[in-house]
Write a protein that holds these residues in place. Sequence first.
Motif, PDB file in Angstrom:
ATOM      1  N   LEU A  39      34.069  45.996  41.679  1.00  0.00           N
ATOM      2  CA  LEU A  39      35.808  45.652  41.587  1.00  0.00           C
ATOM      3  C   LEU A  39      36.192  46.566  41.685  1.00  0.00           C
ATOM      4  N   GLY A  40      36.286  48.057  41.083  1.00  0.00           N
ATOM      5  CA  GLY A  40      37.486  49.222  42.049  1.00  0.00           C
ATOM      6  C   GLY A  40      37.445  49.295  43.324  1.00  0.00           C
ATOM      7  N   SER A  41      36.473  49.572  43.690  1.00  0.00           N
ATOM      8  CA  SER A  41      36.231  49.721  44.581  1.00  0.00           C
ATOM      9  C   SER A  41      36.589  49.124  45.958  1.00  0.00           C
ATOM     10  N   GLU A  42      36.439  46.985  45.670  1.00  0.00           N
ATOM     11  CA  GLU A  42      36.616  46.489  46.480  1.00  0.00           C
ATOM     12  C   GLU A  42      38.131  45.850  46.259  1.00  0.00           C
ATOM     13  N   HIS A  43      38.338  46.074  44.810  1.00  0.00           N
ATOM     14  CA  HIS A  43      39.945  45.502  44.924  1.00  0.00           C
ATOM     15  C   HIS A  43      41.053  46.813  44.498  1.00  0.00           C
ATOM     16  N   ASN A  44      40.297  47.838  45.083  1.00  0.00           N
ATOM     17  CA  ASN A  44      40.814  49.119  44.513  1.00  0.00           C
ATOM     18  C   ASN A  44      41.666  49.308  42.933  1.00  0.00           C
ATOM     19  N   LEU A  45      41.285  48.796  41.603  1.00  0.00           N
ATOM     20  CA  LEU A  45      41.397  48.532  40.444  1.00  0.00           C
ATOM     21  C   LEU A  45      40.821  49.473  39.276  1.00  0.00           C
ATOM     22  N   LYS A  46      41.734  50.158  38.431  1.00  0.00           N
ATOM     23  CA  LYS A  46      41.050  50.554  37.317  1.00  0.00           C
ATOM     24  C   LYS A  46      40.720  50.338  36.433  1.00  0.00           C
ATOM     25  N   ARG A  47      39.555  50.724  35.529  1.00  0.00           N
ATOM     26  CA  ARG A  47      39.411  49.492  34.232  1.00  0.00           C
ATOM     27  C   ARG A  47      39.855  48.840  33.866  1.00  0.00           C
ATOM     28  N   THR A  48      41.542  49.685  33.511  1.00  0.00           N
ATOM     29  CA  THR A  48      42.414  48.648  32.431  1.00  0.00           C
ATOM     30  C   THR A  48      42.333  47.859  33.289  1.00  0.00           C
TER      31      THR A  48
END
Length: 58
Positions: A39-48
């Motif tokens: 998800l971080g890779s696909e949507h540029n999200l941080k774990r938080t």
Amino acid sequence: MSQFTVSGRFRTRHGLQEFTKSIEAPNESVAREHVLSQLGSEHNLKRTQVELGEVTAA
């Protein structure tokens, strides 16, 4: 390796977006980490920004 289904939601600028992903992993912990990474890779999200809900063996 086992098949796991991970569900949860993540924050977007428009609110919360729910998701369900199927992952092949050796255990539940690795499945969680793989989903966070994906998800971080696909949507540029941080774990938080990701809230993992239920992890079930499929």
